[in-house]
Write a protein that holds these residues in place. Structure first.
Motif, PDB file in Angstrom:
ATOM      1  N   GLN A 109       0.849  -1.179  -0.100  1.00  0.00           N
ATOM      2  CA  GLN A 109       0.049  -0.053  -0.190  1.00  0.00           C
ATOM      3  C   GLN A 109       0.825   1.236   0.079  1.00  0.00           C
ATOM      4  N   LEU A 110       0.669   2.161  -0.943  1.00  0.00           N
ATOM      5  CA  LEU A 110       1.262   3.343  -1.102  1.00  0.00           C
ATOM      6  C   LEU A 110       1.006   4.202   0.130  1.00  0.00           C
ATOM      7  N   GLY A 111       1.977   4.831   0.740  1.00  0.00           N
ATOM      8  CA  GLY A 111       1.716   5.872   1.902  1.00  0.00           C
ATOM      9  C   GLY A 111       1.783   7.330   1.554  1.00  0.00           C
ATOM     10  N   ASN A 112       1.930   8.222   2.489  1.00  0.00           N
ATOM     11  CA  ASN A 112       1.889   9.739   2.325  1.00  0.00           C
ATOM     12  C   ASN A 112       3.092  10.074   1.203  1.00  0.00           C
ATOM     13  N   ASN A 113       4.124   9.194   1.330  1.00  0.00           N
ATOM     14  CA  ASN A 113       5.293   9.603   0.517  1.00  0.00           C
ATOM     15  C   ASN A 113       5.113   9.364  -0.998  1.00  0.00           C
ATOM     16  N   GLY A 114       3.942   8.495  -1.487  1.00  0.00           N
ATOM     17  CA  GLY A 114       3.817   8.041  -2.761  1.00  0.00           C
ATOM     18  C   GLY A 114       4.676   6.970  -3.197  1.00  0.00           C
TER      19      GLY A 114
ATOM     20  N   THR B 221       7.882   5.380  -3.765  1.00  0.00           N
ATOM     21  CA  THR B 221       9.298   5.594  -3.650  1.00  0.00           C
ATOM     22  C   THR B 221      10.371   4.514  -4.336  1.00  0.00           C
ATOM     23  N   GLU B 222      11.290   4.697  -4.259  1.00  0.00           N
ATOM     24  CA  GLU B 222      12.346   3.386  -4.647  1.00  0.00           C
ATOM     25  C   GLU B 222      12.119   2.167  -3.794  1.00  0.00           C
ATOM     26  N   GLY B 223      11.811   2.371  -2.428  1.00  0.00           N
ATOM     27  CA  GLY B 223      11.388   1.519  -1.668  1.00  0.00           C
ATOM     28  C   GLY B 223      10.200   0.575  -1.889  1.00  0.00           C
ATOM     29  N   VAL B 224       9.422   1.405  -2.289  1.00  0.00           N
ATOM     30  CA  VAL B 224       7.899   0.788  -2.482  1.00  0.00           C
ATOM     31  C   VAL B 224       8.325  -0.208  -3.805  1.00  0.00           C
ATOM     32  N   ILE B 225       8.824   0.403  -4.999  1.00  0.00           N
ATOM     33  CA  ILE B 225       9.146  -0.202  -6.272  1.00  0.00           C
ATOM     34  C   ILE B 225       9.664  -1.734  -6.082  1.00  0.00           C
ATOM     35  N   ALA B 226      10.872  -1.660  -4.876  1.00  0.00           N
ATOM     36  CA  ALA B 226      11.560  -2.640  -4.630  1.00  0.00           C
ATOM     37  C   ALA B 226      10.707  -3.709  -3.702  1.00  0.00           C
ATOM     38  N   GLU B 227       9.733  -3.353  -2.956  1.00  0.00           N
ATOM     39  CA  GLU B 227       8.812  -4.154  -2.215  1.00  0.00           C
ATOM     40  C   GLU B 227       7.832  -4.817  -3.149  1.00  0.00           C
ATOM     41  N   ILE B 228       7.360  -3.864  -4.248  1.00  0.00           N
ATOM     42  CA  ILE B 228       6.490  -4.662  -5.095  1.00  0.00           C
ATOM     43  C   ILE B 228       7.104  -5.704  -5.980  1.00  0.00           C
ATOM     44  N   ASP B 229       8.387  -5.173  -6.554  1.00  0.00           N
ATOM     45  CA  ASP B 229       9.405  -6.279  -7.202  1.00  0.00           C
ATOM     46  C   ASP B 229       9.458  -7.699  -6.684  1.00  0.00           C
ATOM     47  N   LEU B 230       9.745  -7.346  -5.190  1.00  0.00           N
ATOM     48  CA  LEU B 230       9.961  -8.614  -4.355  1.00  0.00           C
ATOM     49  C   LEU B 230       8.897  -9.443  -4.446  1.00  0.00           C
ATOM     50  N   ALA B 231       7.673  -8.596  -3.980  1.00  0.00           N
ATOM     51  CA  ALA B 231       6.339  -9.396  -3.998  1.00  0.00           C
ATOM     52  C   ALA B 231       5.986 -10.229  -4.998  1.00  0.00           C
ATOM     53  N   LEU B 232       6.124  -9.463  -6.306  1.00  0.00           N
ATOM     54  CA  LEU B 232       5.879 -10.106  -7.640  1.00  0.00           C
ATOM     55  C   LEU B 232       6.896 -11.258  -7.811  1.00  0.00           C
TER      56      LEU B 232
ATOM     57  N   ILE C 218      -0.311 -10.126  -7.418  1.00  0.00           N
ATOM     58  CA  ILE C 218      -0.546  -9.286  -6.440  1.00  0.00           C
ATOM     59  C   ILE C 218      -1.465  -8.218  -6.419  1.00  0.00           C
ATOM     60  N   LYS C 219      -1.784  -7.685  -5.450  1.00  0.00           N
ATOM     61  CA  LYS C 219      -2.731  -6.508  -5.480  1.00  0.00           C
ATOM     62  C   LYS C 219      -1.800  -5.223  -4.668  1.00  0.00           C
ATOM     63  N   VAL C 220      -1.938  -4.112  -5.194  1.00  0.00           N
ATOM     64  CA  VAL C 220      -1.318  -2.962  -4.850  1.00  0.00           C
ATOM     65  C   VAL C 220      -2.473  -1.877  -4.590  1.00  0.00           C
ATOM     66  N   LYS C 221      -2.483  -1.265  -3.447  1.00  0.00           N
ATOM     67  CA  LYS C 221      -3.345  -0.043  -2.893  1.00  0.00           C
ATOM     68  C   LYS C 221      -2.831   1.210  -3.486  1.00  0.00           C
TER      69      LYS C 221
ATOM     70  N   ILE D 139       0.450   4.040 -11.434  1.00  0.00           N
ATOM     71  CA  ILE D 139       0.255   2.755 -11.856  1.00  0.00           C
ATOM     72  C   ILE D 139       1.182   2.373 -13.295  1.00  0.00           C
ATOM     73  N   ASP D 140       1.238   3.377 -14.021  1.00  0.00           N
ATOM     74  CA  ASP D 140       1.812   3.238 -15.233  1.00  0.00           C
ATOM     75  C   ASP D 140       3.529   3.078 -14.823  1.00  0.00           C
ATOM     76  N   ALA D 141       3.910   3.907 -13.980  1.00  0.00           N
ATOM     77  CA  ALA D 141       5.288   3.739 -13.424  1.00  0.00           C
ATOM     78  C   ALA D 141       5.532   2.405 -12.648  1.00  0.00           C
ATOM     79  N   ILE D 142       4.577   2.159 -12.007  1.00  0.00           N
ATOM     80  CA  ILE D 142       4.738   0.556 -11.455  1.00  0.00           C
ATOM     81  C   ILE D 142       4.808  -0.450 -12.304  1.00  0.00           C
ATOM     82  N   VAL D 143       4.081  -0.581 -13.395  1.00  0.00           N
ATOM     83  CA  VAL D 143       4.213  -1.419 -14.355  1.00  0.00           C
ATOM     84  C   VAL D 143       5.426  -1.295 -15.405  1.00  0.00           C
ATOM     85  N   ARG D 144       5.834   0.223 -15.573  1.00  0.00           N
ATOM     86  CA  ARG D 144       7.064   0.235 -16.273  1.00  0.00           C
ATOM     87  C   ARG D 144       8.180  -0.139 -15.477  1.00  0.00           C
TER      88      ARG D 144
END
Length: 98
Positions: free
Chosen positions: A23-28, A30-41, A47-50, A63-68
């Protein structure tokens, strides 16, 4: 990555019972969030991402940035939740034939 409509429907059915893993937080986004999504995938494949924002253009660009960045396939967007799929090397999810 090309996925047929039949395969997309299959993935939607599998994702129905899943809870958002990231789930994305107030910081939107970030590289840490991308890394977490990548690890989860890599671990789960599906997976689902909020993405909690009411602004449509901002949500679409996030969403486009996450997919890219993750090279994942966007299966579906439901409200603030996006379903992502990326096959891992072991391929845990066996997609139906196209």
């Amino acid at each position: 990555m090309n996925i047929s409509t039949k395969q997309k429907q299959f993935l939607k059915g599998l994702a129905h019972s899943l809870k958002p893993i990231v789930q994305l937080g107030n910081n939107g986004l970030t590289e840490g969030v991308i890394a977490e999504i990548d690890l989860a995938l890599s671990h789960h494949e599906l997976i689902k991402v909020k993405v909690p924002t009411d602004e449509r253009d901002l949500k679409k660009s996030i969403i486009d940035a996450i997919v890219r960045e993750t090279q994942a396939f966007q299966v579906q967007i439901i409200g603030h939740t996006v379903i992502l799929y990326r096959p891992s090397e072991e391929q845990k999810i066996q997609l139906p034939k196209k």
